[in-house]
Design a protein around this motif. Structure first.
Motif, PDB file in Angstrom:
ATOM      1  N   VAL A 909      -1.773   1.016  -0.101  1.00 28.87           N
ATOM      2  CA  VAL A 909      -2.167   2.133   0.739  1.00 28.87           C
ATOM      3  C   VAL A 909      -1.385   1.982   2.037  1.00 28.87           C
ATOM      4  CG1 VAL A 909      -4.045   3.304   1.915  1.00 28.87           C
ATOM      5  CG2 VAL A 909      -4.451   2.222  -0.318  1.00 28.87           C
ATOM      6  N   ASN A 910      -0.621   2.985   2.351  1.00 25.25           N
ATOM      7  CA  ASN A 910       0.267   2.940   3.512  1.00 25.25           C
ATOM      8  C   ASN A 910       1.099   1.660   3.547  1.00 25.25           C
ATOM      9  OD1 ASN A 910      -0.507   5.432   4.294  1.00 25.25           O
ATOM     10  ND2 ASN A 910      -1.701   4.784   6.080  1.00 25.25           N
ATOM     11  N   VAL A 940     -10.268   2.075  -5.492  1.00 22.17           N
ATOM     12  CA  VAL A 940      -9.310   2.944  -4.819  1.00 22.17           C
ATOM     13  C   VAL A 940     -10.054   4.091  -4.145  1.00 22.17           C
ATOM     14  CG1 VAL A 940      -7.320   4.470  -5.145  1.00 22.17           C
ATOM     15  CG2 VAL A 940      -7.494   2.312  -6.440  1.00 22.17           C
ATOM     16  N   LYS A 941     -11.025   4.638  -4.877  1.00 19.31           N
ATOM     17  CA  LYS A 941     -11.827   5.732  -4.313  1.00 19.31           C
ATOM     18  C   LYS A 941     -12.482   5.300  -3.016  1.00 19.31           C
ATOM     19  CE  LYS A 941     -13.092   8.639  -8.228  1.00 19.31           C
ATOM     20  NZ  LYS A 941     -14.025   8.714  -9.377  1.00 19.31           N
ATOM     21  N   ALA A 942     -13.010   4.074  -3.036  1.00 16.26           N
ATOM     22  CA  ALA A 942     -13.663   3.561  -1.834  1.00 16.26           C
ATOM     23  C   ALA A 942     -12.677   3.516  -0.673  1.00 16.26           C
ATOM     24  CB  ALA A 942     -14.226   2.158  -2.108  1.00 16.26           C
ATOM     25  N   ARG A 943     -11.458   3.126  -0.989  1.00 16.20           N
ATOM     26  CA  ARG A 943     -10.413   3.039   0.031  1.00 16.20           C
ATOM     27  C   ARG A 943     -10.058   4.406   0.601  1.00 16.20           C
ATOM     28  NH1 ARG A 943      -8.845  -1.249   2.830  1.00 16.20           N
ATOM     29  NH2 ARG A 943      -9.630  -3.021   1.648  1.00 16.20           N
ATOM     30  N   LEU A 944     -10.179   5.418  -0.248  1.00 12.59           N
ATOM     31  CA  LEU A 944      -9.729   6.744   0.151  1.00 12.59           C
ATOM     32  C   LEU A 944     -10.833   7.567   0.806  1.00 12.59           C
ATOM     33  CD1 LEU A 944      -7.476   7.736  -2.877  1.00 12.59           C
ATOM     34  CD2 LEU A 944      -6.792   6.869  -0.646  1.00 12.59           C
ATOM     35  N   ALA A 945     -12.064   6.992   0.777  1.00 13.49           N
ATOM     36  CA  ALA A 945     -13.190   7.738   1.341  1.00 13.49           C
ATOM     37  C   ALA A 945     -12.942   8.043   2.810  1.00 13.49           C
ATOM     38  CB  ALA A 945     -14.472   6.920   1.171  1.00 13.49           C
ATOM     39  N   GLY A 946     -13.026   9.310   3.164  1.00 15.95           N
ATOM     40  CA  GLY A 946     -12.927   9.699   4.563  1.00 15.95           C
ATOM     41  C   GLY A 946     -11.522   9.824   5.090  1.00 15.95           C
ATOM     42  N   VAL A 947     -10.526   9.615   4.266  1.00 11.76           N
ATOM     43  CA  VAL A 947      -9.153   9.836   4.732  1.00 11.76           C
ATOM     44  C   VAL A 947      -8.488  10.881   3.846  1.00 11.76           C
ATOM     45  CG1 VAL A 947      -8.875   7.542   5.720  1.00 11.76           C
ATOM     46  CG2 VAL A 947      -8.283   7.935   3.322  1.00 11.76           C
ATOM     47  N   LYS A 948      -7.415  11.421   4.355  1.00  9.87           N
ATOM     48  CA  LYS A 948      -6.739  12.478   3.619  1.00  9.87           C
ATOM     49  C   LYS A 948      -5.544  11.907   2.875  1.00  9.87           C
ATOM     50  CE  LYS A 948      -4.651  16.978   4.388  1.00  9.87           C
ATOM     51  NZ  LYS A 948      -3.908  17.664   5.455  1.00  9.87           N
ATOM     52  N   LEU A 950      -2.099  12.007   1.360  1.00  6.38           N
ATOM     53  CA  LEU A 950      -0.919  12.854   1.541  1.00  6.38           C
ATOM     54  C   LEU A 950      -0.004  12.800   0.335  1.00  6.38           C
ATOM     55  CD1 LEU A 950      -0.019  11.947   5.238  1.00  6.38           C
ATOM     56  CD2 LEU A 950      -1.292  13.926   4.401  1.00  6.38           C
ATOM     57  N   LYS A 951       0.063  11.620  -0.272  1.00  7.47           N
ATOM     58  CA  LYS A 951       1.066  11.423  -1.303  1.00  7.47           C
ATOM     59  C   LYS A 951       0.592  10.295  -2.210  1.00  7.47           C
ATOM     60  CE  LYS A 951       6.070  11.853  -0.737  1.00  7.47           C
ATOM     61  NZ  LYS A 951       7.170  11.390   0.128  1.00  7.47           N
ATOM     62  N   ALA A 952       0.845  10.439  -3.490  1.00  9.34           N
ATOM     63  CA  ALA A 952       0.513   9.348  -4.412  1.00  9.34           C
ATOM     64  C   ALA A 952       1.699   9.127  -5.331  1.00  9.34           C
ATOM     65  CB  ALA A 952      -0.738   9.677  -5.216  1.00  9.34           C
ATOM     66  N   SER A 961       1.639   3.686  -5.074  1.00  6.13           N
ATOM     67  CA  SER A 961       1.713   3.662  -3.617  1.00  6.13           C
ATOM     68  C   SER A 961       1.066   4.930  -3.077  1.00  6.13           C
ATOM     69  CB  SER A 961       3.179   3.577  -3.195  1.00  6.13           C
ATOM     70  OG  SER A 961       3.280   3.422  -1.803  1.00  6.13           O
ATOM     71  N   LEU A 962       0.033   4.750  -2.253  1.00  2.00           N
ATOM     72  CA  LEU A 962      -0.678   5.901  -1.706  1.00  2.00           C
ATOM     73  C   LEU A 962      -0.392   6.025  -0.222  1.00  2.00           C
ATOM     74  CD1 LEU A 962      -4.145   5.233  -3.388  1.00  2.00           C
ATOM     75  CD2 LEU A 962      -2.262   6.625  -4.257  1.00  2.00           C
ATOM     76  N   VAL A 963      -0.152   7.251   0.195  1.00  2.48           N
ATOM     77  CA  VAL A 963       0.059   7.488   1.620  1.00  2.48           C
ATOM     78  C   VAL A 963      -1.099   8.340   2.108  1.00  2.48           C
ATOM     79  CG1 VAL A 963       1.693   8.273   3.355  1.00  2.48           C
ATOM     80  CG2 VAL A 963       2.515   7.564   1.107  1.00  2.48           C
ATOM     81  N   VAL A 964      -1.781   7.840   3.138  1.00  2.00           N
ATOM     82  CA  VAL A 964      -2.899   8.616   3.675  1.00  2.00           C
ATOM     83  C   VAL A 964      -2.600   8.988   5.114  1.00  2.00           C
ATOM     84  CG1 VAL A 964      -4.535   7.507   2.132  1.00  2.00           C
ATOM     85  CG2 VAL A 964      -4.174   6.567   4.431  1.00  2.00           C
TER      86      VAL A 964
END
Length: 965
Positions: A909-910, A940-948, A950-952, A961-964
């Motif tokens: 993530v980032n 992963v879902k937990a990590r993404l909670a509350g953020v947007k 942008l790219k996966a 690789s996830l970009v938030v």
RNA sequence: GCGAAGGUGGCGGAAUCGGCAGACGCGCUAGCCUUAGGAGCUAGUGCCCUCGGGCGUGCGGGUUCGACUCCCGCCCUUCGCACCA
């Protein structure tokens, strides 16, 4: 555990049991009539000094591993061994020991063979060649005669490097850093008639064909390129005022208009004739001093330039300028024509020389960056100068004693006018850089000719100011610190002050001037090489006699082929001596007329012996020919050549030359002898040097790194193992302590084989422990193995079993690749260790699968067998086989086994690794599925909670690789 | 000066095509087993930490979702050549 019950690893008896088995069975004997799957592996053959240390071992162990492995892979591997047995070290050792070089050499050969045997290193001993034996050097002499017959060997009187200590001449290549390669003495120049091989005739091809050597280390190729040293330029003929033609070589014909003097090498043949009577004494003194000075002094670039004026002048053919002729030792008689045109503005050496002797320096090439700087002394202008310049848009800065104004060459005229308008009547300013000029209140004088130079010097002298005086304009500029770095350049820039060529751009300049010179008959294009012909005569006993005879009636006569070999006389060895010192040796009859004649009393450089030995291995016992063309064409070029970098130039260049010469003569069908070259690194070990006692043995080192004898502090450093530095490690001691297999494994494991590395006693214990673990593992589980030939039934294995099965197949692939294509022995060993680390706990399980154990244990032994052949043979029998590992095919692997049950995929993530998810291989291999699986994973879902998000990005089988936001 | 190779834990090194830095080994720590050992086995071992994480591949920039890896500029080490016109 098992360790207590199983028999211990008795390497000494295991190694004794198998040591001779391979030779007895003839596994390494090769029939060179073979046509398929042939592989010629060659180590650079050693000098038989009688003692090989663990550093030498590295070389041969690598070769042995590859030979064994390739043999198991089904190749017919030719891996021969021989002895580079002529040469000075044998003579010197014989002198020290009061023996004969031949006896010393042959005894050492026997001892070295024994060392190979102890290492388990195998060769096709039936092909052994020894260069000091008549059956070999007969063909070295044949080679000489063939080169002679084809005009590639010639005798000439020349100034050569003579080593007074070794009492023999040396080839150019054997003078390293101005010292004798062998003994470190500075050679002295001597004029002698000597034999040369015309390697320069091949300079162009030796250079061009480097391109074909894509499987050679790049640094070796570069070293050869530098050594050959091709440069392209022009020869230009200057005419002296006396009327002699004086030809110079230059790589910069475009700078000809800036040639303001000439320099000859002190030993140039025209020096005596040119020197005028009033300069005679000075020139003679300078020349004597220069000739006496050894190469060492002449070699240093740091050294201040010196020289002497001959009193003579020449005419610059392009502009008729009268220019003085000097001699100086920075011009070498051995390169180009021994004479140069000096262009001080664009050659660093000429610049320094000109400044020292007050010779004019005229810029004729513009700086490529176009920078120009004016220096205006404070007292030359009004107070408002800086403001005026700034107002005019020029960059002005105050410096010590004045102002500098920086501008571009295009702005030159405007800037100069502005400065001039500010100038006091009795002052001057100057401009340097891309353009060079002096500004006076009544004139601007560009530095564009000798006349301008005179005018400037005169005007400046007139205007006074003690600080700015000089013999030349450039000397005056040189005193102005603000011009540091601006006065000299060697750029390829636009020509200026060069008559009709002014304005010619840099990239066209050389060719344009060269073409013009040719049209005018004043010069021509020329190529020069740094490479010199190979001086092969040696004035020492222990070498192959040169097969030539001198007859008063017939002159120089080659010994007929059927009278070869010219035998080295078997006489008592009395120390530093040559064939000339042996009564009666030279006396012979002329092969042509039968009259009285004398033999050549020189022997050949040992590098001649080694320049063709790789051919002899194919037909080592043929007494009709040096080698058989059909056979060598089939086996050569050598598939893999291995040796030290120290031979990057000498041996490897000479061998390439000889091969090309033989190709041209029709003796061979290939032009390069070694298809693939590997240069292995040296093994280093601490060496101790005492200021009083020299290199001392570690046993003489007292506490705190002081000398046990005298207490002096010692210089300590890790150095290449060598007898002279007394820092060698004796393989016999290592083998006695840990066994040859452990030494082999450690040598391979210690690091990449092309890198220098320190020998560490702790390291070998690690290798030993590893072999011991393998021993315990295999011997302790013989009972658990399924019958011979069984392989695992994958379907019936549990998770651990399947993991082991996969690990095993992955290891096979890795080891195969590492050994065969990557030369990466250290990682091959590491991966076998990993296999053992996984296999050992599995084997201890009471429910271990016997078929899986059979497959993996058998495979493990085979993978290990080239590396640790003694242990390999022993274990192979212990697990029930009756043949040698060398008779078994190298293990293969199953593609299916390389696929994991579940792939662990990291999720970033980032850019930071946050989560690892396990997915089935089919998912991991598919980008879409992998991305979906990752985004669906709870962590992963937990990590993404509350953020947007942008790219996966999902990279199949690699990661997500996830970009938030 | 020119050319080449290299710089990653306490050490040797691994990371093969830009994708989990530190595989493997040494050393070290603790425990076990023995107890004369430099024997064997098990576990741990990049750094920092407030235990959530943060920082880490010579230095400084850049490209990229992502850099030991590619690009630019430096520094250091080793090797080769070196007054080659």
């Amino acid at each position: 555990m098992a360790g207590q019950r199983t028999e211990s690893y008795d390497f000494a008896s295991i190694e004794a049991r198998w040591r001779d088995s391979w030779q007895e069975r003839g596994f390494f004997r090769v029939d060179t009539a073979a046509r398929d799957q042939t592989f010629y592996y060659l180590n650079m053959f050693p000098y038989p000094s009688g003692y090989l240390h663990v550093g030498h071992g590295r070389n041969y162990i690598i070769g042995d591993v590859l030979t064994r492995m390739k043999t198991m892979r089904g190749f017919r591997v030719l891996n021969p061994m021989g002895w580079d047995a002529f040469g000075l070290p044998a003579e010197n050792a014989a002198i020290d020991n009061g023996t004969h070089p031949r006896d010393w050499t042959l005894a050492n050969i026997a001892r070295s063979r024994e060392q190979f045997r102890a290492w388990g290193v195998q060769f096709d001993w039936e092909r052994e060649v020894t260069t000091c034996l008549p059956e070999y050097y007969r063909w070295t002499q044949w080679l000489f005669l063939e080169l002679y017959r084809h005009g590639l060997a010639y005798k000439k009187k020349a100034v050569v490097n003579y080593c007074p200590n070794c009492q023999t001449v040396l080839a150019n290549e054997q003078v390293v850093g101005g010292q004798c390669d062998r003994c470190g003495t500075a050679p002295e120049p001597r004029e002698l008639a000597q034999w040369f091989f015309r390697i320069t005739a091949y300079a162009e091809r030796l250079l061009a064909d480097l391109d074909r050597l894509s499987n050679w280390p790049e640094n070796v190729v570069k070293m050869q390129e530098n050594w050959i040293g091709k440069s392209v330029g022009a020869e230009v003929t200057f005419r002296t005022e006396r009327g002699d033609d004086l030809v110079v070589y230059t790589t910069r014909p475009d700078t000809l208009w800036g040639a303001t003097f000439m320099v000859l090498a002190p030993e140039h043949p025209l020096v005596d004739e040119l020197t005028t009577p009033e300069h005679h004494a000075e020139v003679a003194a300078y020349r004597d001093q220069a000739l006496r000075a050894s190469n060492i002094d002449r070699l240093s670039t740091e050294r201040e330039k010196t020289g002497a004026f001959t009193g003579a002048y020449a005419v610059n053919p392009v502009n008729g300028a009268r220019i003085p002729i000097w001699i100086a030792d920075y011009v070498l008689m051995t390169y180009g024509t021994g004479a140069i045109m000096a262009v001080p503005a664009h050659d660093e050496r000429d610049f320094a020389f000109a400044l020292k002797y007050g010779l004019p320096i005229l810029p004729v090439i513009q700086r490529s960056d176009g920078r120009v700087r004016a220096f205006v002394p404070t007292r030359a202008i009004e107070r408002a100068f800086a403001e005026q310049m700034t107002a005019a848009g020029l960059a002005v800065a105050e410096v010590d004693g004045g102002f500098v104004v920086d501008f571009d060459a295009a702005d030159m005229d405007r800037a100069v006018r502005l400065i001039q308008s500010d100038l006091q009547s009795r002052a001057w300013a100057s401009v340097a850089g891309a353009r060079c000029a002096f500004i006076f209140h009544d004139a601007v004088v560009p530095l564009d000719s000798a006349a301008a130079d005179h005018e400037i010097v005169a005007r400046c002298a007139l205007l006074g100011g003690k600080s700015f005086r000089g013999r030349t304009a450039m000397e005056i500029l040189h005193q102005i610190p603000a011009y540091g770095g601006l006065l000299f350049h060697a750029d390829l820039g636009t020509m200026q002050n060069s008559g009709p060529f002014s304005g010619t751009p840099g990239e066209k300049a050389k060719d344009a001037v060269t073409a013009w010179l040719e049209a005018e008959g004043k010069g021509k294009k020329a190529v020069n090489f740094r490479l010199h012909d190979w001086l092969i005569s040696r004035q020492r006993y222990w070498g192959a006699p040169i097969p030539m005879v001198y007859c008063d009636a017939c002159g120089e006569v080659p010994v007929p082929y059927d009278q070869l070999p010219v035998l080295l006389p078997d006489v008592e060895f009395i120390g530093k001596m040559g064939l000339a010192d042996i009564p009666g040796y030279a006396e012979t009859t002329c092969p042509k007329c039968g009259g009285k004649a004398r033999r050549d009393t020189d022997t050949m450089d040992t590098f001649v012996d080694s320049s063709w030995y790789y051919l002899r291995f194919i037909n080592p016992h043929d007494d009709e020919r040096a080698f058989v063309r059909d056979d060598v064409d089939r086996w050569l070029p050598v598939n893999q050549y291995v040796g030290g970098v120290e031979h990057a130039i000498l041996h490897l260049l000479y061998s390439r030359f000889i091969t090309k010469a033989l190709y041209d003569m029709g003796h061979a069908g290939f032009e390069e002898p070694f298809a693939r070259l590997f240069t292995q690194g040296m093994i280093c070990h601490p060496a101790y040097r005492c200021p009083k006692h020299g290199w001392i043995h570690p046993s003489e080192v007292a506490a705190g790194d002081t000398c046990a004898k005298c207490g002096s502090p010692l210089a300590v450093g890790s150095m290449k193992m060598s007898k002279s530095k007394r820092n060698t490690v004796d393989p016999a001691e290592i083998i006695a302590r840990y066994g040859a297999d452990a030494e082999r494994v450690y040598t391979l494991f210690m690091g990449p084989p092309d890198r220098d590395i320190d020998w560490a006693e702790e390291g070998i214990r690690g290798a030993f422990r590893f072999l011991q673990r393998v021993w315990t593992l295999v011997v302790g589980h013989v009972e658990s193995l399924a019958p011979l030939g069984k392989t695992a039934d994958v379907g019936s294995l549990d998770d651990e079993g399947r993991a082991l099965w996969r690990r095993y197949h992955q290891t096979v692939r890795k080891v195969t690749e590492d050994l065969e294509t990557r030369f990466s022995f250290n990682t091959a060993v590491a991966s076998i260790m990993e296999l053992v680390n996984e296999l050992a706990p599995y084997a201890d399980r009471p429910d271990a699968d016997p078929a899986l154990l059979r497959e993996t244990v058998d495979g493990l032994i085979l993978l290990l067998s080239p590396l640790a052949p003694f242990l390999g043979e022993e274990l192979w029998r212990r697990v029930g086989h009756s043949e040698s590992t060398l008779e078994v095919a190298w293990p293969g692997y199953t593609e299916a086994a390389l696929v994991e049950d579940a792939v662990e995929i990291p999720v970033q993530v980032n850019g930071k690794l946050r989560v690892r998810i396990a997915v089935p291989p089919s998912v991991a291999a598919d980008a879409e599925a992998l991305r979906a699986a990752a985004l669906d994973h709870p962590d992963v879902k937990a990590r993404l909670a509350g953020v947007k998000l942008l790219k996966a990005i999902a990279v199949p089988n690699k990661m997500v690789s996830l970009v938030v936001q």
